[in-house]
Motif scaffolding. Structure first.
Motif, PDB file in Angstrom:
ATOM      1  N   ASN A 130       0.863  -1.166   0.000  1.00 40.21           N
ATOM      2  CA  ASN A 130       0.000   0.000   0.000  1.00 40.21           C
ATOM      3  C   ASN A 130       0.910   1.231   0.000  1.00 40.21           C
ATOM      4  O   ASN A 130       1.725   1.405   0.911  1.00 40.21           O
ATOM      5  CB  ASN A 130      -0.907  -0.017   1.235  1.00 40.21           C
ATOM      6  CG  ASN A 130      -1.852   1.144   1.269  1.00 40.21           C
ATOM      7  OD1 ASN A 130      -1.572   2.210   0.720  1.00 40.21           O
ATOM      8  ND2 ASN A 130      -2.979   0.952   1.928  1.00 40.21           N
ATOM      9  N   ALA A 131       0.789   2.083  -0.994  1.00 43.15           N
ATOM     10  CA  ALA A 131       1.681   3.229  -1.148  1.00 43.15           C
ATOM     11  C   ALA A 131       1.612   4.178   0.051  1.00 43.15           C
ATOM     12  O   ALA A 131       2.641   4.704   0.496  1.00 43.15           O
ATOM     13  CB  ALA A 131       1.354   3.978  -2.435  1.00 43.15           C
ATOM     14  N   ASP A 132       0.431   4.392   0.598  1.00 39.60           N
ATOM     15  CA  ASP A 132       0.299   5.290   1.752  1.00 39.60           C
ATOM     16  C   ASP A 132       1.006   4.719   2.979  1.00 39.60           C
ATOM     17  O   ASP A 132       1.701   5.446   3.699  1.00 39.60           O
ATOM     18  CB  ASP A 132      -1.174   5.544   2.069  1.00 39.60           C
ATOM     19  CG  ASP A 132      -1.866   6.313   0.951  1.00 39.60           C
ATOM     20  OD1 ASP A 132      -1.177   7.073   0.236  1.00 39.60           O
ATOM     21  OD2 ASP A 132      -3.097   6.150   0.800  1.00 39.60           O
ATOM     22  N   ASP A 133       0.828   3.410   3.212  1.00 41.39           N
ATOM     23  CA  ASP A 133       1.504   2.769   4.343  1.00 41.39           C
ATOM     24  C   ASP A 133       3.021   2.814   4.169  1.00 41.39           C
ATOM     25  O   ASP A 133       3.761   3.022   5.129  1.00 41.39           O
ATOM     26  CB  ASP A 133       1.055   1.313   4.493  1.00 41.39           C
ATOM     27  CG  ASP A 133      -0.391   1.197   4.950  1.00 41.39           C
ATOM     28  OD1 ASP A 133      -0.947   2.210   5.423  1.00 41.39           O
ATOM     29  OD2 ASP A 133      -0.962   0.092   4.824  1.00 41.39           O
ATOM     30  N   LEU A 134       3.476   2.612   2.939  1.00 40.38           N
ATOM     31  CA  LEU A 134       4.908   2.655   2.661  1.00 40.38           C
ATOM     32  C   LEU A 134       5.473   4.050   2.918  1.00 40.38           C
ATOM     33  O   LEU A 134       6.532   4.200   3.534  1.00 40.38           O
ATOM     34  CB  LEU A 134       5.167   2.225   1.215  1.00 40.38           C
ATOM     35  CG  LEU A 134       6.623   2.103   0.788  1.00 40.38           C
ATOM     36  CD1 LEU A 134       7.345   1.061   1.621  1.00 40.38           C
ATOM     37  CD2 LEU A 134       6.694   1.746  -0.688  1.00 40.38           C
ATOM     38  N   GLN A 139       8.678   7.827   6.327  1.00 35.16           N
ATOM     39  CA  GLN A 139       8.755   9.032   7.145  1.00 35.16           C
ATOM     40  C   GLN A 139       9.107   8.695   8.599  1.00 35.16           C
ATOM     41  O   GLN A 139       9.870   9.404   9.247  1.00 35.16           O
ATOM     42  CB  GLN A 139       7.439   9.823   7.071  1.00 35.16           C
ATOM     43  CG  GLN A 139       7.142  10.391   5.706  1.00 35.16           C
ATOM     44  CD  GLN A 139       8.259  11.289   5.204  1.00 35.16           C
ATOM     45  OE1 GLN A 139       8.882  12.044   5.944  1.00 35.16           O
ATOM     46  NE2 GLN A 139       8.537  11.178   3.909  1.00 35.16           N
ATOM     47  N   SER A 140       8.544   7.591   9.095  1.00 37.68           N
ATOM     48  CA  SER A 140       8.833   7.160  10.462  1.00 37.68           C
ATOM     49  C   SER A 140      10.316   6.799  10.619  1.00 37.68           C
ATOM     50  O   SER A 140      10.956   7.169  11.611  1.00 37.68           O
ATOM     51  CB  SER A 140       7.961   5.956  10.813  1.00 37.68           C
ATOM     52  OG  SER A 140       8.321   5.414  12.043  1.00 37.68           O
ATOM     53  N   VAL A 141      10.871   6.091   9.647  1.00 36.76           N
ATOM     54  CA  VAL A 141      12.291   5.714   9.691  1.00 36.76           C
ATOM     55  C   VAL A 141      13.166   6.962   9.610  1.00 36.76           C
ATOM     56  O   VAL A 141      14.166   7.080  10.335  1.00 36.76           O
ATOM     57  CB  VAL A 141      12.620   4.710   8.557  1.00 36.76           C
ATOM     58  CG1 VAL A 141      14.118   4.516   8.403  1.00 36.76           C
ATOM     59  CG2 VAL A 141      11.936   3.376   8.809  1.00 36.76           C
ATOM     60  N   LYS A 146      16.830  10.737  12.316  1.00 41.19           N
ATOM     61  CA  LYS A 146      17.148  12.117  12.690  1.00 41.19           C
ATOM     62  C   LYS A 146      17.280  12.226  14.210  1.00 41.19           C
ATOM     63  O   LYS A 146      18.206  12.868  14.717  1.00 41.19           O
ATOM     64  CB  LYS A 146      16.064  13.058  12.173  1.00 41.19           C
ATOM     65  CG  LYS A 146      16.374  14.507  12.361  1.00 41.19           C
ATOM     66  CD  LYS A 146      15.303  15.371  11.734  1.00 41.19           C
ATOM     67  CE  LYS A 146      15.614  16.840  11.905  1.00 41.19           C
ATOM     68  NZ  LYS A 146      14.566  17.692  11.339  1.00 41.19           N
ATOM     69  N   SER A 147      16.392  11.569  14.942  1.00 47.51           N
ATOM     70  CA  SER A 147      16.458  11.594  16.411  1.00 47.51           C
ATOM     71  C   SER A 147      17.739  10.937  16.903  1.00 47.51           C
ATOM     72  O   SER A 147      18.380  11.434  17.830  1.00 47.51           O
ATOM     73  CB  SER A 147      15.257  10.861  17.004  1.00 47.51           C
ATOM     74  OG  SER A 147      14.066  11.513  16.662  1.00 47.51           O
TER      75      SER A 147
END
Length: 160
Positions: A130-134, A139-141, A146-147
């Motif tokens: 699913n493109a949205d889930d991907l 973004q989460s990774v 960054k953190s």
């Protein structure tokens, strides 16, 4: 069982009443399309052609009838694999340029797997992901990376 008991040659009896019975079996009808080992089973191009027909949703045997069967010699196998690769390229499947028919015929596993991934990604990746889930996962990774970088930078400044 009651009507045809003790009949020897039913075709002979059917021909007496004007019914012609015939069947033409092609070499492709005798092929077992099971794949046990990619590097070995795809060498002749026959199973690769059947997979291509299925993925492209073409008529059965539309590509298989263009192949040289049975593929015994290396030249016949190269022809068959080349025909399949041409068919895939005609549908704009992004086959890497470093993959040639000779790689598949020679059973180079890396190249065979590279081809299989290219085909799967082109035809079925959209149904698997699913493109949205991907996008959310990417973004989460990126946020997590960054953190971590900020944390490591802060530790370096504290210790440094």
């Amino acid at each position: 069982r009651d009507f045809l008991s003790s009949e020897g040659d039913i075709i002979k009896h059917l021909s007496r009443i004007g019914v012609k019975v015939g069947y033409k079996q092609l070499p492709v009808d005798e092929i077992d399309f099971t794949i046990d080992n990619f590097a070995v089973d795809l060498r002749d191009g026959i199973r690769l052609a059947r997979m291509t027909e299925i993925l492209k949703e073409e008529e059965p045997k539309s590509l298989l009838l263009k192949l040289r069967l049975p593929a015994i010699s290396r030249l016949q196998k190269l022809h068959n694999v080349g025909a399949v690769l041409d068919s895939l390229r005609a549908t704009e499947t992004p086959i890497p340029h470093d993959i040639g028919a000779h790689h598949i015929v020679d059973g180079h596993r890396e190249m065979v797997l590279k081809l299989m991934w290219a085909v799967v990604c082109h035809f079925k990746l959209g149904t698997l992901l699913n493109a949205d889930d991907l996008e959310t996962e990417i973004q989460s990774v990126l946020r997590a990376n960054k953190s971590r970088k900020n944390f490591i930078r802060g530790c370096d400044e504290f210790n440094g």
